[in-house]
Design an enzyme around this catalytic site. Structure first.
Site, mmCIF file in Angstrom:
data_model
loop_
_atom_site.group_PDB
_atom_site.id
_atom_site.type_symbol
_atom_site.label_atom_id
_atom_site.label_comp_id
_atom_site.label_asym_id
_atom_site.label_seq_id
_atom_site.Cartn_x
_atom_site.Cartn_y
_atom_site.Cartn_z
ATOM 1 N N ASP A 13 69.706 42.857 56.021
ATOM 2 C CA ASP A 13 69.060 44.151 56.270
ATOM 3 C C ASP A 13 69.937 44.872 57.280
ATOM 4 O OD1 ASP A 13 67.563 46.287 57.117
ATOM 5 O OD2 ASP A 13 65.769 45.133 57.616
ATOM 6 N N TYR A 232 62.267 38.098 68.051
ATOM 7 C CA TYR A 232 61.992 38.734 66.765
ATOM 8 C C TYR A 232 63.109 39.679 66.343
ATOM 9 C CZ TYR A 232 60.180 41.861 63.278
ATOM 10 O OH TYR A 232 60.036 42.590 62.135
ATOM 11 N N LYS A 235 62.016 39.346 59.491
ATOM 12 C CA LYS A 235 61.841 38.100 58.729
ATOM 13 C C LYS A 235 63.149 37.729 58.037
ATOM 14 C CE LYS A 235 57.944 35.855 58.900
ATOM 15 N NZ LYS A 235 58.100 34.875 59.955
HETATM 16 C C1 F6R Z 1 60.381 44.464 59.325
HETATM 17 C C2 F6R Z 1 58.939 44.416 59.069
HETATM 18 C C3 F6R Z 1 58.044 45.480 59.545
HETATM 19 C C4 F6R Z 1 58.142 45.783 61.029
HETATM 20 C C5 F6R Z 1 57.158 46.910 61.425
HETATM 21 C C6 F6R Z 1 57.293 47.336 62.847
HETATM 22 O O1 F6R Z 1 61.100 43.604 58.502
HETATM 23 O O2 F6R Z 1 58.497 43.527 58.461
HETATM 24 O O3 F6R Z 1 56.731 45.116 59.218
HETATM 25 O O4 F6R Z 1 57.909 44.623 61.750
HETATM 26 O O5 F6R Z 1 57.406 48.020 60.615
HETATM 27 O O6 F6R Z 1 58.608 47.645 63.119
HETATM 28 P P1 F6R Z 1 59.108 48.037 64.583
HETATM 29 O O7 F6R Z 1 58.534 47.030 65.559
HETATM 30 O O8 F6R Z 1 60.604 47.916 64.456
HETATM 31 O O9 F6R Z 1 58.619 49.427 64.782
HETATM 32 MG MG MG Z 2 63.782 44.872 57.799
HETATM 33 MG MG MG Z 3 64.054 42.636 54.823
#
Ligand code: F6R
Ligand code: MG
Ligand code: MG
Length: 369
Positions: A13, A232, A235
């Site tokens: 990603d 983090y 994933k």
């Molecule tokens: C990323 C994912 C999303 C993010 C969520 C919050 O792979 O699974 O669910 O975790 O959109 O993203 P942030 O914390 O970067 O705003």
């Molecule tokens: Mg992502």
């Molecule tokens: Mg991804």
């Protein structure tokens, strides 16, 4: 003897549109162009596509697994892509590229890797899987059912070479100092294999080998991003390569378990449980930053030259499955944060709850008798 061919998928990603939906067209073109122009003398053929917010580079070559030149080519393609992602203001630009200095291969640097080296058969069909919003353990149940359960794989009863069973190399990904692996064989040790694969977050299939021919049939990426970064960073969104037919399971036997839409880890903030939805080529992410999706392309390869991909989940049958699996997503989402809908503490991808518990711990009082 014919020279061996290697299939390599390297996937990351490196930025996406509107949150974690999908990479931009420009980003995909940049990555593909780099592979095409700089890889002229290195690779025989390639395919670049995306699953959710992840870009996967599939290449064919004769350099073997973990070849520095191939890994460097893909790493640089992902860096070039990151530049574009930054220019376009894409979200999470370069997100999975966790290290600055390249040292030999991309293992442990963030991208997911799966590679298979083999002597091509007269006809060489194989499947390329890519999943988003989940982790490598998502493949464990489908692999178990396809390689060890005659309820899903009638070849285990009908075909002599398949009946001989398979050798499984399983990795304990919670051990981060080095690769910690165990080798087991099915059918004799299939209950032991099940005992390990029950735990999707810790035990991950790395490879499966035919006991009839000794050849490697399957390769799965085992990257756990939070084990690399210690925090983090999204994933792990695993990739997998599986050779099919003849002495190996049929394509349809490999695909059969994806009708279940089994519950896996991932979904919103990488911290929830959701059903694995089989999707078409180049699908995006939507509901609750999910659901966890898997996409699968079938190819044939001859002297390293790839056919165009056949999109295996693009069929009316899978439309019905998608409806059914969406209902499973809806059911578990109804209970929000409660119980199994959210992952256990060790798997939560954000630290908010840990911090809250620490704060609340001070407020707890033990009642005097
Ligand atoms: C990323 C994912 C999303 C993010 C969520 C919050 O792979 O699974 O669910 O975790 O959109 O993203 P942030 O914390 O970067 O705003
Ligand atoms: Mg992502
Ligand atoms: Mg991804």
């Amino acid at each position: 003897m014919a020279k061996k061919i290697t299939l390599s998928i390297i996937k990351a990603d490196i930025g996406s549109i509107g949150g974690h939906i999908k990479p931009s067209q420009k980003l995909l073109e940049t990555v593909e162009n780099h592979v095409k122009t700089k890889g002229k003398k290195l690779i025989i053929d390639w395919y670049v596509g995306h699953t959710g917010d992840d870009i996967a580079i599939l290449s064919t070559h004769r350099k073997g697994p973990l070849a520095e030149s191939i890994h460097k080519l893909c790493w640089k393609a992902l860096l070039e892509g990151t530049k574009v992602a930054k220019k376009q203001g894409l979200y999470g630009a370069g997100q999975d590229l966790l290290k600055d200095t390249f040292s030999g291969n991309v293992k442990g640097m963030g991208p997911a890797v799966a590679e298979l080296e083999f002597e091509e058969r007269t006809a060489e069909p194989f499947l390329m899987f890519a999943a988003d919003k989940t982790d490598p353990g998502a493949y464990s149940l489908p692999l178990y059912l396809a390689f060890a359960d005659p309820m899903y794989n009638p070849g285990l009863m009908l075909s002599a070479p398949i009946k001989k069973g398979f050798k499984w190399v399983i990795m304990d990904v919670s051990y981060t100092k080095a690769d910690k692996i165990i080798t087991l064989v099915s059918p004799e040790e299939s209950y032991d294999i099940a005992a390990l694969l029950r735990d999707n977050s810790r035990f991950v299939v790395e490879g499966i080998y035919s006991r009839a021919t000794g050849e490697r049939v399957a390769a799965v990426s085992t990257t756990r991003l939070h084990n690399i970064a210690g925090r983090y960073v999204g994933k792990d969104d695993p990739v997998m390569l599986i050779r099919t037919q003849k002495n190996f399971p049929a394509t349809g036997e490999i695909l059969a378990p994806y009708t279940i839409g089994h519950y896996v880890s991932g979904f919103m903030r990488g911290s929830h449980t959701g059903p694995l939805l089989p999707v078409k080529k180049n699908s995006s992410i939507s509901f609750f930053d999910g659901p966890p999706v898997v996409n699968c392309l079938a190819f044939c390869v001859k002297d390293g030259k790839l056919t165009e991909p056949a999109d295996v989940f693009d069929h009316p049958y899978w439309d019905w499955v998608r409806n059914k699996v969406s209902q499973k997503a809806e059911e578990i989402r109804k209970q929000g944060f409660s119980g199994v809908a959210m992952l256990p503490m060790s798997e939560l991808e954000y630290t908010g709850i840990v911090e809250t518990l620490k704060k609340l711990e001070k407020k707890f009082k033990v009642r005097k008798k």
